[in-house]
Design a protein around this motif. Structure first.
Motif, short mmCIF file in Angstrom:
data_model
loop_
_atom_site.label_atom_id
_atom_site.label_comp_id
_atom_site.label_asym_id
_atom_site.label_seq_id
_atom_site.Cartn_x
_atom_site.Cartn_y
_atom_site.Cartn_z
N GLY A 25 -1.30 -11.75 -13.19
CA GLY A 25 -0.92 -11.92 -11.79
C GLY A 25 -0.56 -10.59 -11.18
N PRO A 26 -0.28 -10.61 -9.90
CA PRO A 26 0.13 -9.37 -9.25
C PRO A 26 1.47 -8.89 -9.78
CG PRO A 26 0.35 -11.22 -7.75
CD PRO A 26 -0.29 -11.74 -9.00
N GLU A 27 1.67 -7.62 -9.68
CA GLU A 27 2.93 -7.02 -10.12
C GLU A 27 4.06 -7.57 -9.25
OE1 GLU A 27 4.83 -2.63 -9.81
OE2 GLU A 27 2.75 -2.76 -10.46
N GLN A 70 16.47 -4.97 -0.94
CA GLN A 70 15.65 -4.45 -2.04
C GLN A 70 14.18 -4.73 -1.81
OE1 GLN A 70 16.99 -5.40 -5.98
NE2 GLN A 70 19.08 -4.76 -5.54
N LEU A 71 13.88 -5.87 -1.24
CA LEU A 71 12.49 -6.20 -0.94
C LEU A 71 11.91 -5.26 0.11
CD1 LEU A 71 10.11 -8.07 -1.44
CD2 LEU A 71 11.05 -9.61 0.28
N VAL A 72 12.67 -5.00 1.15
CA VAL A 72 12.22 -4.07 2.19
C VAL A 72 11.97 -2.69 1.59
CG1 VAL A 72 12.96 -2.83 4.27
CG2 VAL A 72 13.20 -5.31 4.15
N ASN A 73 12.89 -2.23 0.75
CA ASN A 73 12.72 -0.92 0.11
C ASN A 73 11.49 -0.89 -0.80
OD1 ASN A 73 14.99 0.11 1.38
ND2 ASN A 73 16.34 -0.35 -0.31
N ALA A 74 11.29 -1.95 -1.57
CA ALA A 74 10.15 -2.01 -2.48
C ALA A 74 8.84 -2.04 -1.71
CB ALA A 74 10.26 -3.25 -3.37
N LEU A 75 8.80 -2.77 -0.61
CA LEU A 75 7.59 -2.82 0.20
C LEU A 75 7.31 -1.47 0.87
CD1 LEU A 75 8.02 -6.34 1.80
CD2 LEU A 75 6.29 -5.65 0.12
N ALA A 76 8.34 -0.80 1.33
CA ALA A 76 8.16 0.52 1.94
C ALA A 76 7.63 1.52 0.91
CB ALA A 76 9.48 1.01 2.53
N ARG A 99 -12.16 0.94 -0.49
CA ARG A 99 -12.27 -0.50 -0.79
C ARG A 99 -11.09 -0.94 -1.64
NH1 ARG A 99 -17.08 -0.41 -2.76
NH2 ARG A 99 -18.06 -0.76 -0.75
N HIS A 100 -10.71 -0.11 -2.61
CA HIS A 100 -9.56 -0.43 -3.44
C HIS A 100 -8.29 -0.51 -2.58
CE1 HIS A 100 -6.90 -0.53 -6.87
NE2 HIS A 100 -6.23 0.49 -6.38
N ALA A 101 -8.12 0.44 -1.68
CA ALA A 101 -6.94 0.42 -0.80
C ALA A 101 -6.94 -0.83 0.07
CB ALA A 101 -6.92 1.68 0.08
N LEU A 102 -8.09 -1.19 0.59
CA LEU A 102 -8.19 -2.39 1.42
C LEU A 102 -7.81 -3.63 0.62
CD1 LEU A 102 -8.95 -3.68 4.12
CD2 LEU A 102 -11.31 -3.77 3.30
N ARG A 103 -8.28 -3.72 -0.63
CA ARG A 103 -7.92 -4.87 -1.47
C ARG A 103 -6.42 -4.92 -1.71
NH1 ARG A 103 -13.00 -4.33 -5.05
NH2 ARG A 103 -11.92 -2.47 -5.69
N GLN A 104 -5.81 -3.76 -1.93
CA GLN A 104 -4.37 -3.71 -2.16
C GLN A 104 -3.60 -4.18 -0.92
OE1 GLN A 104 -2.66 -2.84 -5.00
NE2 GLN A 104 -4.62 -2.87 -6.03
N TYR A 105 -4.02 -3.71 0.26
CA TYR A 105 -3.36 -4.14 1.49
C TYR A 105 -3.54 -5.65 1.68
CZ TYR A 105 -2.37 0.53 3.35
OH TYR A 105 -1.87 1.78 3.55
N ARG A 106 -4.72 -6.14 1.42
CA ARG A 106 -4.98 -7.59 1.57
C ARG A 106 -4.09 -8.39 0.62
NH1 ARG A 106 -10.47 -9.59 -0.62
NH2 ARG A 106 -9.28 -9.25 -2.50
N GLU A 107 -4.01 -7.97 -0.64
CA GLU A 107 -3.24 -8.70 -1.63
C GLU A 107 -1.77 -8.77 -1.26
OE1 GLU A 107 -0.37 -8.62 -4.35
OE2 GLU A 107 -1.55 -6.99 -5.14
N ILE A 108 -1.19 -7.64 -0.88
CA ILE A 108 0.24 -7.62 -0.57
C ILE A 108 0.53 -8.38 0.72
CG2 ILE A 108 0.32 -5.41 0.66
CD1 ILE A 108 2.95 -6.65 -1.81
N GLN A 110 -1.20 -10.95 1.92
CA GLN A 110 -1.32 -12.37 1.62
C GLN A 110 -0.09 -12.88 0.87
OE1 GLN A 110 -5.14 -12.45 -0.36
NE2 GLN A 110 -6.17 -13.11 1.51
N ARG A 111 0.43 -12.08 -0.04
CA ARG A 111 1.63 -12.49 -0.76
C ARG A 111 2.81 -12.62 0.20
NH1 ARG A 111 2.60 -8.65 -5.67
NH2 ARG A 111 4.35 -10.05 -6.00
#
Length: 115
Positions: A25-27, A70-76, A99-108, A110-111
């Motif tokens: 799963g995602p980190e 902590q969530l805001v800091n982790a996301l930043a 493309r990898h960067a776009l997938r990472q942005y999409r994944e986070i 969506q989460r």
């Protein structure tokens, strides 16, 4: 060797082991130690509510505040690292890296929308 009915009913080339069903799963957004500490505070608040309701609610609020901070800091931090991977590169950056960067942005994103 014994006959395994479950295994026999699976499509060819597929083993029935539990490892096949597990997908990475995602980190996690927060490290487990930080999550556990917040959850422990929240459990404490729930367990002490009967004796000290106001203090229990205040403790739960404090745990909530800590979790959101902590969530805001982790996301930043995740955004900073992700941006550094593509923004500072030459305009001819390989499309695979973008493309990898776009997938990472999409994944986070969506989460976040599933919270």
């Amino acid at each position: 060797m014994m006959y395994d009915q479950t295994r026999a009913q699976q499509p060819a080339g597929r083993t029935g082991g539990s490892a096949d069903r597990r997908t990475p799963g995602p980190e996690p957004l927060l490290p487990s130690a930080e999550r556990d500490a917040i959850l422990q505070r929240l459990r404490h608040a729930l367990n002490t509510f009967a004796d000290t309701p106001r203090e229990a609610v205040e403790e739960a609020e404090s745990a909530y505040d800590e979790a959101t901070a902590q969530l805001v800091n982790a996301l930043a931090e995740r955004r900073r690292l992700l941006r550094a991977g593509w923004q500072d590169q030459a305009p001819g950056t390989q499309s695979d890296e973008l493309r990898h960067a776009l997938r990472q942005y999409r994944e986070i994103t969506q989460r976040l929308l599933q919270l």
